[in-house]
Enzyme design. Structure first.
Site, PDB file in Angstrom:
ATOM      1  N   GLU A 145       0.851  -1.037  -0.024  1.00 19.66           N
ATOM      2  CA  GLU A 145      -0.004   0.014   0.076  1.00 19.66           C
ATOM      3  C   GLU A 145       0.779   1.336   0.089  1.00 19.66           C
ATOM      4  O   GLU A 145       1.381   1.600   1.031  1.00 19.66           O
ATOM      5  CB  GLU A 145      -0.780   0.099   1.057  1.00 19.66           C
ATOM      6  CG  GLU A 145      -1.754  -1.298   1.334  1.00 19.66           C
ATOM      7  CD  GLU A 145      -3.130  -0.939   0.239  1.00 19.66           C
ATOM      8  OE1 GLU A 145      -3.259  -0.004  -0.385  1.00 19.66           O
ATOM      9  OE2 GLU A 145      -3.494  -2.198   0.201  1.00 19.66           O
TER      10      GLU A 145
ATOM     11  N   CYS B  59      -2.696   8.650   3.083  1.00 17.65           N
ATOM     12  CA  CYS B  59      -2.280   8.425   1.714  1.00 17.65           C
ATOM     13  C   CYS B  59      -3.504   8.768   0.840  1.00 17.65           C
ATOM     14  O   CYS B  59      -3.094   9.048  -0.465  1.00 17.65           O
ATOM     15  CB  CYS B  59      -2.364   6.812   1.548  1.00 17.65           C
ATOM     16  SG  CYS B  59      -1.068   6.108   2.515  1.00 17.65           S
TER      17      CYS B  59
END
Length: 477
Positions: free
Chosen positions: A250, A284
């Protein structure tokens, strides 16, 4: 807490090391603890312990794994405020946002507890192929073994939960390496799992320098999977070292949003400001690029800036604080230089652009070009660019002009435009009529391009943390 030495968590025991580092609060520099620094031998011991514990975990019935996770949920509920204050101190996250993270963490472990009891296989119609007559085919999923989990600072409870929850639900063991700035949350979650009845050795927590420990963590052949959340540059290095082992990455993003001219701005603006500046943009999927139709561009910018001016910057433990310090002063200095470079290349500051130590003010940039760092790289800071567009296709092309592809949003009342965007946007998820910062913890979550690969979200992470086995039985033997 101040000055106390914290140990590693190895085989159910706390191990304090002579070599430590000072953990200080990002906002005011307060000494929070001295953190033990592991070495390669400690990593080997942790992996050995996790390997031994795997023999217990893989044979633990699903209902018992589920019960352990449900007990973790209950213990977190009882200690929620204590946990939130740990996050606020070590990560500089405003206390209201920290409480929100704990609520999500509780939900994530609850999803994992539920998922532990529904790891299904299927039957295969073997006679669908010539030669398959008189045979039964079936599949089931088996745990992998030792999982190395490397987690970032920005969601130190919930992103750890996204590694531990599915790993334990599936019957794996974990060696956890938390971010250097946020080890306290990982250490306290080890306490909670031990109290909940997790077998000793199933969770190992190794603290210290990621740079020093990476080879020992990533190259040991007993490790069957690596799951990492962090930067694309580190993710690429992990992939090189992982070889044929399973990897979930990720990685970075520069999340974008398209705003069509038919939307009601009063509904859109508050969410956009929240998406751009929550936790100082250190998310993110923080809203970094906003593409607004030219007919509403000026009005959107005006209202967005007015709303952003209302945000309160200050102490993360203050109930009224919206934005606090970035994780390190060097990160605030980095984004300060990026904004200065953008201005020198023709961008305008609509709001903010001011640094005070490790605090960077909410910043709105206008007249931003695609090749500026604030647009094409991941800012990971409270900085957002607002850019006009003429046609939807132009906006989609600008959105896709990125090495990243995690979450992208579009606000529109036109269902055809929504579906067209969903088809043509290059990302792991397209969020219609909300900001790309939207996430709930059971949905599949992951990216394309340099945003990584593999998916989290408990059901999907369990699949990534298990191996599919086929069993074929000849019935007329």
């Amino acid at each position: 807490m101040s000055g106390e030495t914290k140990g590693l968590f190895v085989d159910g025991k706390w191990v304090k090391k002579q070599r430590t580092y000072e953990l200080r609060a990002p906002y005011d520099g307060q000494l929070l603890a001295r953190i033990s620094m592991a070495d390669a031998d400690d990593v080997k011991k942790a992996i050995s312990g996790a390997q031994r514990a795997f023999q217990t975990m893989k044979n633990l019935p699903a209902y018992q794994r589920s019960e352990i996770l449900f007990r973790v949920v209950q213990l977190l509920k009882e200690r929620k405020e204590e946990m939130a204050r740990i996050v606020a101190k070590e990560a500089g996250k405003p206390i209201r946002a920290a409480r929100g993270e704990l609520e999500r963490t509780i939900a994530t472990y609850q999803f994992a507890a539920e998922e532990a009891k529904r790891i299904y296989g299927e039957t295969i119609p073997m006679d669908a192929a010539p030669g398959g007559e008189g045979r039964i085919g079936m599949t089931w999923r088996e745990p992998l073994g030792v999982v190395v989990a490397i987690t970032p600072f920005n969601f130190p409870f919930n992103l750890v939960a996204h590694k531990l929850g599915p790993a334990f639900a599936a019957g794996n063991t974990v060696v956890l390496k938390p971010a250097e700035q946020t080890p306290l949350s990982a250490l306290v979650i080890a306490e909670i799992f031990q109290e909940a009845g997790l077998p000793d050795g199933a969770l190992q927590v190794i603290t210290g320098s990621g740079r020093e420990l990476s080879d020992a963590l990533l190259t040991d052949e007993r490790v069957k999977k690596i799951t990492f959340t962090g930067s694309a540059s580190v993710g690429k290095l992990i992939k090189q070292k992982a070889g044929l082992r399973k990897v979930t990455l990720e990685l970075g993003s520069n999340a974008a949003l398209i705003v069509e001219p038919d939307v009601v701005l009063d509904k859109v603006i508050p969410r956009c400001v929240e998406g751009a500046f929550s936790y100082a943009g250190q998310v993110c999927i923080s809203l970094q690029r906003v593409y607004v139709h030219e007919t509403i561009y000026e009005e959107f910018c005006k209202r967005f800036i007015e709303r952003a001016k209302q945000l309160k910057v200050g102490d993360p433990l203050d109930e009224d604080t919206d934005i606090s310090a970035m994780i390190h002063q060097r990160e605030a200095e980095r984004i300060e230089s990026w904004v200065e470079e953008a201005v020198q290349s023709g961008a305008r500051i609509g709001l903010g652009g001011v640094r005070n130590g490790s605090v960077y003010s909410p910043t709105v940039l206008l007249d931003v070009k695609r090749d500026m760092a604030v647009s094409c790289r991941e800012v990971f800071a409270p900085v957002v660019s607002i850019v006009p567009y003429r046609e939807l296709q132009e906006a989609i092309e600008m959105v896709n002009d990125s090495v990243y592809g995690l979450n992208i949003g579009i606000y529109t009342t036109n269902i055809q435009h929504a579906l067209y965007a969903a088809r043509h946007i290059e990302s792991g998820a397209v969020i219609v009529n909300d900001i790309p910062t939207f996430r709930v913890d059971h949905m599949p979550y992951g990216g394309v391009k340099e945003s990584g690969y593999g998916r989290e979200g408990i059901k999907y992470a369990v699949q990534e943390m298990t191996e599919l086995k086929l069993v074929s039985i000849k019935t007329d033997f």
